[in-house]
Design an enzyme around this catalytic site. Structure first.
Site, short mmCIF file in Angstrom:
data_model
loop_
_atom_site.label_atom_id
_atom_site.label_comp_id
_atom_site.label_asym_id
_atom_site.label_seq_id
_atom_site.Cartn_x
_atom_site.Cartn_y
_atom_site.Cartn_z
N ASP A 46 -18.71 17.47 20.63
CA ASP A 46 -18.20 18.83 20.87
C ASP A 46 -18.40 19.71 19.63
O ASP A 46 -17.85 19.41 18.57
CB ASP A 46 -16.70 18.78 21.18
N ASP A 81 -15.30 17.24 31.86
CA ASP A 81 -14.90 17.12 30.46
C ASP A 81 -13.49 17.66 30.31
O ASP A 81 -13.24 18.84 30.59
CB ASP A 81 -15.90 17.95 29.62
N GLY A 82 -12.56 16.79 29.93
CA GLY A 82 -11.18 17.20 29.70
C GLY A 82 -10.18 16.45 30.55
O GLY A 82 -10.29 16.46 31.78
N GLY A 132 -8.14 18.96 22.31
CA GLY A 132 -8.05 17.66 22.97
C GLY A 132 -6.66 17.45 23.53
O GLY A 132 -5.73 18.21 23.22
ZN ZN Z 1 -17.12 18.56 25.49
#
Ligand code: ZN
Length: 203
Positions: A22, A163-164, A131
């Protein structure tokens, strides 16, 4: 730097397929993470494909830097201030896979506009930048829309990445909706047994 190389080797030992990197510039998102020099260190630590997620205001000039540093896949955001088709072309010219990402507020159609130039579409399942947030279930309708459109229009090889907030439960939800590339951060690094969790994420 030694830490990052060690973490990458731990992921490799756990059977992870790609390393997702990232990149945040403090403008497109508030946080600042790494630039291409750190990717060079990661490249030296592993032969796994390196998947670069550019959360930056203008990725145009970052593409060559990350390609030179050892990227295999580069993702740019549909919301970034760049010429998206031109950037995707530039990524392919460097012999890398190209992807477009969309934030939670962005409709699936914004990514579908570029599908012919994409190896992968990334649907963010949290707001980018931090995050540890929880998975947004409502994003799964976008994954389903993209998978259906891809299948019906001759793009059945398209990868769909989420993503996540990925853990063993949400991974299943995402796979059922049609995602086939799952990014895990917090859940993987905090797992008691990384190999076991990785296997659970893959289903
Ligand atoms: Zn990412």
């Amino acid at each position: 730097m030694a830490d990052i190389a060690n973490e990458v080797r731990r992921c490799e030992a756990a059977g992870v397929d790609w390393i997702h990197f990232d990149v945040m510039d403090g403008r497109f998102v508030e946080q600042i993470t790494y630039g291409s020099p750190v990717l060079r260190c990661v490249r030296r630590a592993t032969e796994l494909p390196l998947d670069i997620h550019l959360m930056v205001e203008d990725p145009t000039h970052q593409i060559d830097l990350f390609a030179d540093a050892g990227a295999d896949i580069i993702t740019i955001h549909a919301e970034s201030a760049c010429d998206v088709p031109m950037c995707l072309e530039k990524i392919h010219e460097r012999g890398l896979k190209a992807a477009v990402a969309i934030k939670p507020q962005t409709p699936a159609e914004r990514a579908l506009d570029f599908i012919a130039q994409c190896d992968m579409i990334l649907v963010m399942t949290v707001e980018p930048g931090y995050g540890g947030q929880s998975f947004m279930n409502e994003m799964m309708t976008k994954v389903e829309t993209i998978r259906r459109y891809a299948d019906e229009n001759g793009f059945s090889k398209l990868d769909i990445q989420v993503d996540g907030g990925i853990n063993a439960d949400t991974a299943k939800t995402a796979r059922t909706a049609g995602a086939n590339v799952l990014v895990a951060g917090t859940s993987l690094f905090k797992a008691k047994d990384m190999r076991e969790l990785n296997a659970a994420l893959k289903g």
